[in-house]
Scaffold this active site. Structure first.
Site, PDB file in Angstrom:
ATOM      1  CG  HIS A 177      23.546 -10.771  49.693  1.00  0.00           C
ATOM      2  ND1 HIS A 177      22.617  -9.863  49.232  1.00  0.00           N
ATOM      3  CD2 HIS A 177      23.205 -11.968  49.148  1.00  0.00           C
ATOM      4  CE1 HIS A 177      21.757 -10.475  48.442  1.00  0.00           C
ATOM      5  NE2 HIS A 177      22.079 -11.753  48.373  1.00  0.00           N
ATOM      6  CG  ASP A 178      23.227  -6.441  50.637  1.00  0.00           C
ATOM      7  OD1 ASP A 178      24.065  -5.534  50.754  1.00  0.00           O
ATOM      8  OD2 ASP A 178      23.186  -7.209  49.653  1.00  0.00           O
TER       9      ASP A 178
ATOM     10  N   GLY B 254      19.039 -12.798  51.750  1.00  0.00           N
ATOM     11  CA  GLY B 254      19.562 -11.460  51.551  1.00  0.00           C
ATOM     12  C   GLY B 254      18.571 -10.350  51.862  1.00  0.00           C
TER      13      GLY B 254
END
Length: 266
Positions: A123-124, A141
């Protein structure tokens, strides 16, 4: 462009946006908020979920899971996105997750990447163009990988790490700190091990540029990266200036440094 073809044993949920010439093979599942650009190919057994956009001519191989919820216990189902660029090759069992509210809500992958079997983009993350993740490489992440980065097989990149343009990470390496552009990193606990000379030559770096980068690397090894970058910034050019800009850029992490010589304190 070829005719759009959706296998009768695929599931494409109402609301999904399917471009021209898309090929969706058997046992694929495409969610209602997915956008597939022109010429995207889902081979078979591919899951594309969430608010995921996939750019033109990207090919995804069997058993990849793209856009499922992040592996973050703080995630509470908020609306976040995964945006993948054009002409990527996403091989078997690859996983890519959307962003989280705490990370800006977006995971972004550039163009022309190769994501080999079992690799993971968390994520991200922000992944540049022409990036290669070799088999079972994992990027945690909030990481940022510049253009032309290569991460070797079975390697792990710690959350929030930045890897500068053109850097190469060797196989079976744990990367816990930022890596300067064009750096070469290897070892079980990664150390900066010189320059990615092969990559620099492939991208047309001159002898003078490589010599300047080598001199800069020698200076960086003698003291604080940021102090050295401030001292040399205004007198450096080209790729050396790119390295110094990266060092002075926003980050809360330290930098991978050269391995100490035998007998030296770390």
């Amino acid at each position: 462009m070829a005719e759009t073809r959706i296998h009768p044993m695929a599931v494409v949920e109402p609301g999904a946006q399917i471009g021209k010439g898309v090929q969706i093979g058997p046992f694929c599942v495409v969610g209602p908020k997915v956008r597939l650009g022109d010429g995207v190919v889902l081979k078979s057994h591919v899951v594309v979920a969430g608010e995921t956009s996939i750019g033109p001519e990207t090919v995804i191989f069997p058993f990849a899971s793209i856009g499922e919820v992040p592996q973050d216990l703080k995630f509470q189902g908020e609306s976040t996105r995964l945006v993948i660029g054009a002409r990527n090759r996403i091989r078997e069992h690859v996983t890519m997750n959307p962003g989280t509210e705490g990370g800006g809500g977006l995971t972004q992958v550039g163009d022309d990447g190769l994501f080999m079997a079992g690799s993971h983009v968390a994520h991200d993350c922000r992944i540049g163009d022409r990036v290669i993740l070799v088999n079972h490489a994992s990027v945690a992440g909030h990481c940022v990988l510049g253009d032309d980065v290569i991460v070797g097989g079975l390697s792990g990149v710690h959350q929030w790490v930045r890897i500068g343009q053109g850097a190469m990470i060797g196989a079976v390496t744990m990367v816990t700190s930022d890596v300067i552009p064009h750096g070469l990193v290897q070892g079980p606990r990664g150390h900066l091990d010189g320059l990615n000379l092969v990559g620099l030559k492939r991208r047309g770096a001159s002898r003078a540029e490589i010599a300047e980068l080598r001199a800069l690397l020698g200076d960086l090894a003698q003291g604080s990266f940021r102090d050295t970058a401030r001292a040399r910034h205004d007198t450096s050019t080209g790729r050396a200036r790119e390295v110094l800009d990266f060092i002075l850029g926003p980050s809360d992490r330290s930098f991978l440094t050269p391995r100490p010589a035998s007998g030296e304190a770390r």
